[in-house]
Design an enzyme around this catalytic site. Structure first.
Site, PDB file in Angstrom:
ATOM      1  N   HIS A 193      40.860  24.920  -3.455  1.00 11.24           N
ATOM      2  CA  HIS A 193      39.638  24.523  -2.742  1.00 11.24           C
ATOM      3  C   HIS A 193      39.990  23.893  -1.394  1.00 11.24           C
ATOM      4  CE1 HIS A 193      35.819  22.721  -1.748  1.00 11.24           C
ATOM      5  NE2 HIS A 193      36.415  21.554  -1.652  1.00 11.24           N
ATOM      6  N   SER A 194      40.919  22.966  -1.435  1.00  7.65           N
ATOM      7  CA  SER A 194      41.392  22.314  -0.207  1.00  7.65           C
ATOM      8  C   SER A 194      42.788  21.801  -0.519  1.00  7.65           C
ATOM      9  CB  SER A 194      40.480  21.138   0.181  1.00  7.65           C
ATOM     10  OG  SER A 194      40.680  20.069  -0.730  1.00  7.65           O
ATOM     11  N   SER A 215      30.307  17.349   6.296  1.00  5.37           N
ATOM     12  CA  SER A 215      30.810  17.496   4.927  1.00  5.37           C
ATOM     13  C   SER A 215      29.754  17.511   3.827  1.00  5.37           C
ATOM     14  CB  SER A 215      31.801  16.379   4.610  1.00  5.37           C
ATOM     15  OG  SER A 215      32.940  16.511   5.410  1.00  5.37           O
ATOM     16  N   GLU A 235      50.594  24.679   5.612  1.00  5.68           N
ATOM     17  CA  GLU A 235      51.959  24.166   5.514  1.00  5.68           C
ATOM     18  C   GLU A 235      52.100  22.850   6.255  1.00  5.68           C
ATOM     19  OE1 GLU A 235      54.552  24.806   3.716  1.00  5.68           O
ATOM     20  OE2 GLU A 235      53.256  26.282   2.754  1.00  5.68           O
TER      21      GLU A 235
END
Ligand SMILES: Cc1ncc(C[n+]2csc(CCOP(=O)(O)OP(=O)(O)O)c2C)c(N)n1
Ligand SMILES: [Mg+2]
Length: 493
Positions: A384-385, A255, A169
């Site tokens: 996913h993100s 990453s 959020e």
């Protein structure tokens, strides 16, 4: 029934790992077993005490050379570290003319043209302990964890879920730049983390925050990392969710997919050489398993016999690519035997199945110096993100099924309710207090300043090279001229 110890550990019935042959050792004390007989031109085992001189044939030069080569090869194969792990035995190769002698395979000749079907290993079963209603399916597989440990598993899984909701959020409100939730995969994190020793080294991909949380990483530091504030150990130089903690033996996330796999194998090899009685666990998604680094890592781990547990979270998607478009074999577990890894597929939404498989794989990885592969079947309930909108490539019904009917948290809650270890009141109280803890950490993290921008250039080289010094000076000049366009009041001076 397995016996539970005070710590909750128990002795296992053997789990159904797909096995691969390790060294097929020659019988102790074996000598070069081949003797040549004239009549059959076959190699046979000499009788005890050796063939009688009278019976000895006079071999031709070619046959003598072959016999000498056999004897030499046998000696080489018996020398540790020389030749393939496989050992020949007379029983296996009574006839050199009819049996293949290639060093790269242990196999017979085939006289029919037949291609191997791609899914020779197909439909690998999914090991589970609990059904969806939290009932133990077979009592001998029940890890019989004590109540306090089960509560810890449950509280970690739910705390992670609460932290995810709040950070997701806060990204949506523009307070942090990026976030990745772990919804639906909490069982894989916590079940595996609980089965490890505290000092086992963890290499994660990025969706394993629950492992770090299980090890006691405080909410403040999770938040500090996501906010990139002055309390962030990485000094704000990484994207959110790139956690790392030396004290908790959790290597910082990076990453690029699958880079952690060969790194983890290297670490496991070092641990083996140091005889450190530790294991490495390496998490990755089924999507990352398509990277070349995964192949390199699996193969090195097998050939160097490293104490590592490869833990694949097969959550059905690599961003928008469903597993049906990622591979044609039977998932990731099917690849294990091809590399020489002991392999198993588990129900990742069953925290006890994950626990049992990881515990046993970890124990054997350390005791026997060999790598294991666990494929934990699960489902990525979230996008996913925060850069993804999964409604573009999957249906709401599909997501709802996993969220409402096959969720690792509700399965464990059913188990606890069935045992009388938890009730609705406790659930309400915990939800409230855990949310409060997360909100407090979140508010604190938001109030803190960001690190001084100059820190962008430090900590890579012991002595900063000239090009970085030039860049640092350029940034300084830029901020002097245009500082009013930046929120510098939020940064440490
Ligand atoms: C080498 C590399 N290629 C592509 C990406 C972009 N990328 C980030 S996550 C991801 C999907 C990975 O899927 P999976 O391994 O299944 O993990 P999951 O997100 O499902 O947990 C991709 C393609 C990357 N980070 N690194
Ligand atoms: Mg995936």
């Amino acid at each position: 029934m397995p016996a539970a110890s005070a710590s909750g550990a128990r002795s296992h019935a053997p789990l159904p790992f797909l096995t691969v042959p390790r060294s097929r050792a020659a019988p102790p004390g074996a000598t070069p077993p081949y003797a040549l007989t004239h009549a059959s031109r076959r190699f046979t085992t000499p009788p005890p005490g050796g063939p009688s001189p009278a019976a000895k044939p006079r071999p031709s030069a070619k046959m003598a050379a072959m016999a000498a080569w056999r004897a030499l090869r046998w000696r080489l194969l018996r020398t540790p570290g020389s030749g393939p792990a496989r050992r020949l035995s007379t029983a296996e190769f009574p006839s050199p003319e009819e049996k293949p002698q290639f060093p790269g395979a242990s196999a017979d000749f085939a006289d029919r043209l037949e291609f191997i079907q791609p899914n020779v290993i197909s439909g690998i079963p999914i090991y589970r302990v609990m059904d969806r209603q939290g009932h133990i399916v077979s009592p001998e597989e029940d890890p019989q964890l004590p109540k306090e440990l089960v509560l810890k598993l449950y509280k970690t899984m739910t705390l992670l879920n609460t932290m995810d909701r709040i950070l997701y959020e806060s990204q949506r409100q523009g307070r942090i730049s990026f976030y990745m939730t772990n919804y639906g995969e909490e069982g894989t994190h916590v079940g595996s983390a609980a089965a490890l020793d505290d000092t086992d080294l963890v290499f994660g991909q990025y969706r394993e925050a629950g492992v770090l949380m299980y090890r006691g990483y405080p909410l403040d530091l999770f938040m500090a990392q996501c906010y990139g504030n002055t309390s962030d150990p990485g000094k704000g130089r990484q994207m959110p969710v790139h956690y790392g903690c030396r004290d908790r033996h959790f290597v910082t996330i990076s990453s690029p997919l699958a880079t952690q796999i060969p790194q983890a194998v290297g670490a496991a090899y070092a641990i083996k050489r140091a005889d450190a009685n530790r294991a490495v666990i390496c998490y990755f998604g089924e999507g990352a398993a398509s990277e070349g680094d995964a192949h390199a890592g699996f193969n090195f781990a097998a050939t160097l016999e490293c104490p590592i547990v490869f833990f694949c979270r097969n959550n059905g998607y690599a961003i928008s690519t469903p597993t049906s478009e990622q591979y044609r074999g039977d998932g990731i577990a099917a690849r294990g035997p091809g590399y020489g890894l002991l392999s198993i597929r588990v129900d990742g939404n069953d925290v006890f199945a994950v626990y049992n498989a990881t515990k046993e794989a970890r124990r054997r990885a350390v005791a026997e110096n060999q790598p294991f592969l666990i494929e934990a079947m699960t489902y990525r309930i979230g996008h996913h993100s925060t850069s993804d909108d999964s409604s573009a490539y999957r249906s709401v019904d599909e997501v709802n099924y996993w969220d409402k009917q096959d969720h690792p948290i509700s399965r464990l809650r059913h188990y606890m309710l069935n045992r009388g270890w938890w009730d609705e009141e406790e659930e309400k109280g915990w939800r409230k207090s855990s949310r409060k803890m997360v909100m407090e950490a979140f508010e604190q993290a938001e109030r803190k300043l960001k690190p001084n921008p100059q820190l962008l250039f430090s900590d890579v080289y012991r002595e900063m090279p000239p090009h970085l010094r030039r860049q640092r000076a350029a940034l300084e000049r830029h901020l002097q001229h245009y500082g009013e366009h930046y929120p510098l009041e939020h940064f440490e001076k």
